[in-house]
Design an enzyme around this catalytic site. Sequence first.
Site, PDB file in Angstrom:
ATOM      1  N   GLY A   1      -2.423   3.779  -3.083  1.00 10.15           N
ATOM      2  CA  GLY A   1      -3.332   2.665  -2.789  1.00 10.15           C
ATOM      3  C   GLY A   1      -3.417   2.396  -1.288  1.00 10.15           C
ATOM      4  O   GLY A   1      -2.794   3.098  -0.478  1.00 10.15           O
ATOM      5  N   GLN A   2      -4.175   1.371  -0.952  1.00 11.10           N
ATOM      6  CA  GLN A   2      -4.423   1.037   0.452  1.00 11.10           C
ATOM      7  C   GLN A   2      -3.116   0.724   1.203  1.00 11.10           C
ATOM      8  O   GLN A   2      -2.845   1.280   2.269  1.00 11.10           O
ATOM      9  CB  GLN A   2      -5.371  -0.172   0.490  1.00 11.10           C
ATOM     10  CG  GLN A   2      -5.696  -0.688   1.868  1.00 11.10           C
ATOM     11  CD  GLN A   2      -6.820  -1.719   1.866  1.00 11.10           C
ATOM     12  OE1 GLN A   2      -7.787  -1.565   2.600  1.00 11.10           O
ATOM     13  NE2 GLN A   2      -6.701  -2.762   1.062  1.00 11.10           N
ATOM     14  N   LEU A   3      -2.300  -0.129   0.624  1.00  9.58           N
ATOM     15  CA  LEU A   3      -1.040  -0.508   1.274  1.00  9.58           C
ATOM     16  C   LEU A   3       0.025   0.584   1.091  1.00  9.58           C
ATOM     17  O   LEU A   3       0.756   0.909   2.033  1.00  9.58           O
ATOM     18  CB  LEU A   3      -0.534  -1.827   0.687  1.00  9.58           C
ATOM     19  CG  LEU A   3       0.822  -2.311   1.194  1.00  9.58           C
ATOM     20  CD1 LEU A   3       0.787  -2.570   2.710  1.00  9.58           C
ATOM     21  CD2 LEU A   3       1.268  -3.578   0.449  1.00  9.58           C
TER      22      LEU A   3
ATOM     23  N   ILE B   1       3.674   1.700 -14.151  1.00  2.88           N
ATOM     24  CA  ILE B   1       4.565   0.533 -14.242  1.00  2.88           C
ATOM     25  C   ILE B   1       4.365  -0.256 -15.543  1.00  2.88           C
ATOM     26  O   ILE B   1       5.194  -1.083 -15.893  1.00  2.88           O
ATOM     27  CB  ILE B   1       4.448  -0.405 -13.004  1.00  2.88           C
ATOM     28  CG1 ILE B   1       3.066  -1.049 -12.908  1.00  2.88           C
ATOM     29  CG2 ILE B   1       4.834   0.329 -11.730  1.00  2.88           C
ATOM     30  CD1 ILE B   1       3.022  -2.229 -11.920  1.00  2.88           C
TER      31      ILE B   1
ATOM     32  N   TYR C   1      -6.933 -13.140 -11.582  1.00  2.00           N
ATOM     33  CA  TYR C   1      -6.071 -12.308 -10.728  1.00  2.00           C
ATOM     34  C   TYR C   1      -4.971 -13.171 -10.102  1.00  2.00           C
ATOM     35  O   TYR C   1      -3.781 -12.808 -10.146  1.00  2.00           O
ATOM     36  CB  TYR C   1      -6.944 -11.637  -9.661  1.00  2.00           C
ATOM     37  CG  TYR C   1      -6.217 -10.967  -8.539  1.00  2.00           C
ATOM     38  CD1 TYR C   1      -5.614  -9.718  -8.706  1.00  2.00           C
ATOM     39  CD2 TYR C   1      -6.156 -11.563  -7.272  1.00  2.00           C
ATOM     40  CE1 TYR C   1      -4.962  -9.101  -7.645  1.00  2.00           C
ATOM     41  CE2 TYR C   1      -5.512 -10.948  -6.213  1.00  2.00           C
ATOM     42  CZ  TYR C   1      -4.909  -9.720  -6.397  1.00  2.00           C
ATOM     43  OH  TYR C   1      -4.267  -9.107  -5.346  1.00  2.00           O
TER      44      TYR C   1
ATOM     45  N   LYS D   1      -0.953 -12.743 -10.655  1.00  2.00           N
ATOM     46  CA  LYS D   1      -0.042 -12.452  -9.537  1.00  2.00           C
ATOM     47  C   LYS D   1       1.033 -13.543  -9.432  1.00  2.00           C
ATOM     48  O   LYS D   1       2.182 -13.262  -9.091  1.00  2.00           O
ATOM     49  CB  LYS D   1      -0.824 -12.331  -8.219  1.00  2.00           C
ATOM     50  CG  LYS D   1      -1.773 -11.134  -8.143  1.00  2.00           C
ATOM     51  CD  LYS D   1      -1.069  -9.782  -8.139  1.00  2.00           C
ATOM     52  CE  LYS D   1      -0.324  -9.504  -6.857  1.00  2.00           C
ATOM     53  NZ  LYS D   1       0.236  -8.123  -6.856  1.00  2.00           N
TER      54      LYS D   1
HETATM   55  N1  LIG Z   1      -6.505  -5.862  -1.033  1.00  2.00           N
HETATM   56  C1  LIG Z   1      -6.361  -7.156  -0.710  1.00  2.00           C
HETATM   57  O1  LIG Z   1      -7.227  -7.768  -0.044  1.00  2.00           O
HETATM   58  C2  LIG Z   1      -5.128  -7.898  -1.144  1.00  2.00           C
HETATM   59  C3  LIG Z   1      -5.031  -9.274  -0.855  1.00  2.00           C
HETATM   60  C4  LIG Z   1      -3.879  -9.954  -1.244  1.00  2.00           C
HETATM   61  C5  LIG Z   1      -2.856  -9.282  -1.883  1.00  2.00           C
HETATM   62  N2  LIG Z   1      -2.978  -7.968  -2.167  1.00  2.00           N
HETATM   63  C6  LIG Z   1      -1.866  -7.281  -2.852  1.00  2.00           C
HETATM   64  O2  LIG Z   1      -1.422  -6.223  -2.030  1.00  2.00           O
HETATM   65  C7  LIG Z   1      -0.875  -5.179  -2.829  1.00  2.00           C
HETATM   66  C8  LIG Z   1      -1.479  -3.850  -2.423  1.00  2.00           C
HETATM   67  O3  LIG Z   1      -2.888  -3.919  -2.625  1.00  2.00           O
HETATM   68  P1  LIG Z   1      -3.861  -2.741  -2.163  1.00  2.00           P
HETATM   69  O4  LIG Z   1      -4.943  -3.357  -1.368  1.00  2.00           O
HETATM   70  O5  LIG Z   1      -3.077  -1.627  -1.614  1.00  2.00           O
HETATM   71  O6  LIG Z   1      -4.456  -2.341  -3.603  1.00  2.00           O
HETATM   72  P2  LIG Z   1      -5.042  -0.943  -4.088  1.00  2.00           P
HETATM   73  O7  LIG Z   1      -5.585  -0.161  -2.964  1.00  2.00           O
HETATM   74  O8  LIG Z   1      -5.927  -1.290  -5.243  1.00  2.00           O
HETATM   75  O9  LIG Z   1      -3.755  -0.161  -4.599  1.00  2.00           O
HETATM   76  C9  LIG Z   1      -3.116  -0.498  -5.783  1.00  2.00           C
HETATM   77  C10 LIG Z   1      -2.423   0.733  -6.296  1.00  2.00           C
HETATM   78  O10 LIG Z   1      -1.755   0.390  -7.524  1.00  2.00           O
HETATM   79  C11 LIG Z   1      -1.908   1.485  -8.387  1.00  2.00           C
HETATM   80  N3  LIG Z   1      -1.746   1.106  -9.786  1.00  2.00           N
HETATM   81  C12 LIG Z   1      -2.621   0.458 -10.597  1.00  2.00           C
HETATM   82  N4  LIG Z   1      -2.132   0.382 -11.839  1.00  2.00           N
HETATM   83  C13 LIG Z   1      -0.917   1.000 -11.816  1.00  2.00           C
HETATM   84  C14 LIG Z   1       0.049   1.267 -12.799  1.00  2.00           C
HETATM   85  N5  LIG Z   1      -0.117   0.886 -14.058  1.00  2.00           N
HETATM   86  N6  LIG Z   1       1.178   1.927 -12.437  1.00  2.00           N
HETATM   87  C15 LIG Z   1       1.360   2.345 -11.154  1.00  2.00           C
HETATM   88  N7  LIG Z   1       0.457   2.129 -10.172  1.00  2.00           N
HETATM   89  C16 LIG Z   1      -0.663   1.459 -10.509  1.00  2.00           C
HETATM   90  C17 LIG Z   1      -3.308   1.990  -8.122  1.00  2.00           C
HETATM   91  O11 LIG Z   1      -3.420   3.308  -8.565  1.00  2.00           O
HETATM   92  P3  LIG Z   1      -4.763   3.837  -9.259  1.00  2.00           P
HETATM   93  O12 LIG Z   1      -5.726   3.995  -8.125  1.00  2.00           O
HETATM   94  O13 LIG Z   1      -4.322   5.097  -9.891  1.00  2.00           O
HETATM   95  O14 LIG Z   1      -5.208   2.780 -10.234  1.00  2.00           O
HETATM   96  C18 LIG Z   1      -3.386   1.880  -6.609  1.00  2.00           C
HETATM   97  O15 LIG Z   1      -2.932   3.069  -5.990  1.00  2.00           O
HETATM   98  C19 LIG Z   1      -1.127  -5.600  -4.279  1.00  2.00           C
HETATM   99  O16 LIG Z   1       0.029  -6.198  -4.796  1.00  2.00           O
HETATM  100  C20 LIG Z   1      -2.229  -6.628  -4.175  1.00  2.00           C
HETATM  101  O17 LIG Z   1      -2.202  -7.536  -5.255  1.00  2.00           O
HETATM  102  C21 LIG Z   1      -4.090  -7.248  -1.803  1.00  2.00           C
END
Ligand SMILES: NC(=O)c1ccc[n+]([C@@H]2O[C@H](COP(=O)([O-])OP(=O)(O)OC[C@H]3O[C@@H](n4cnc5c(N)ncnc54)[C@H](OP(=O)(O)O)[C@@H]3O)[C@@H](O)[C@H]2O)c1
Length: 280
Positions: free
Chosen positions: A10-12, A37, A127, A131
């Site tokens: 994912g992004q992070l 997970i 969401y 969370k």
């Molecule tokens: N993006 C934002 O603006 C934002 C803001 C506040 C907080 N956050 C938090 O920051 C964290 C990182 O977010 P991000 O932006 O990196 O999100 P992201 O790019 O959507 O990455 C999330 C990752 O989780 C994986 N995932 C989904 N379901 C899964 C499962 N069942 N088992 C294992 N992996 C799984 C996804 O894989 P797949 O692609 O294979 O589904 C993806 O690689 C998250 O906790 C999010 O809630 C994000």
Amino acid sequence: MKILITGASGQLGTELCHLLDANGIVYKATDTSQLDITDKEQVVSFFNQEKPEVVYDCAAFTAVDAAEEEPGRTVNQTVNVQGTKNLAHATESIGATLVYISTDYVFDGTNLAEYLEDDTPKPKNEYGRAKLTGERAVQETVSKHYIIRTSWVFGEYGKNFVYTMQDLAKTHHELSVVNDQVGRPTWTKTLAEFMMYCVNERVAYGLYQLSNEGSCSWYEFACEILKNQDVKVNAVDSTQFPQKAYRPKHSVMNLDKAKATGFKIISWQDALHAFQRQIK
Ligand SMILES: NC(=O)c1ccc[n+]([C@@H]2O[C@H](COP(=O)([O-])OP(=O)(O)OC[C@H]3O[C@@H](n4cnc5c(N)ncnc54)[C@H](OP(=O)(O)O)[C@@H]3O)[C@@H](O)[C@H]2O)c1
């Protein structure tokens, strides 16, 4: 120290992998195909076999609008609630440390001051509710945990507002962006650095909030993103862009607790420009 990263594609997660690589730190990165997970049995057997000492949990369902209706609502619950509980129990069972990422959407955004870690959460979308349930599962289950709330995340390795604005500017001379939602942008690099800092510097366990310094509306963010481009950005009210999920009007989280750890936080403008230079 044995390190596990979930959601590593994912992004992070991708940013964190690059940061650990740059620091010569060895880790095991997993995506959904390697460690889902939501699959309790798989999580338990993976943890028993690998015995990670630190788990950086970057896995989440992040489609905020999709989470408002089926099937997104179910996936949101399964990943963000059940998946987090699975990780929390598995982490505690082997005495490891869990780093869990949460969101400003645990707040309703009606407070015009900055939200403190201890302020009562009041999520108003699915969401945010999921969370928050994840946060509570981590707090109740894992003795050694960091919960890090963040907001408005942008970075090199995913879809985000900065890329959207830059892409739209290629085909439009004029853009309309909402000016009545205010928050703190966060560069994945700053967030990944703080995650690593907490673990490496043995910061006190607990709940932290981490974004870049300063705050802005989406309109102000867009103006800064496009400031050297020939695009007119118009400020509009969010009623012009109806969305399925509720968005907080003012979700600015206080950063004093993170700063008190000694971690240096750069401004969102400096973070944005460093990011833009990096992707050029
Ligand atoms: N993006 C934002 O603006 C934002 C803001 C506040 C907080 N956050 C938090 O920051 C964290 C990182 O977010 P991000 O932006 O990196 O999100 P992201 O790019 O959507 O990455 C999330 C990752 O989780 C994986 N995932 C989904 N379901 C899964 C499962 N069942 N088992 C294992 N992996 C799984 C996804 O894989 P797949 O692609 O294979 O589904 C993806 O690689 C998250 O906790 C999010 O809630 C994000």
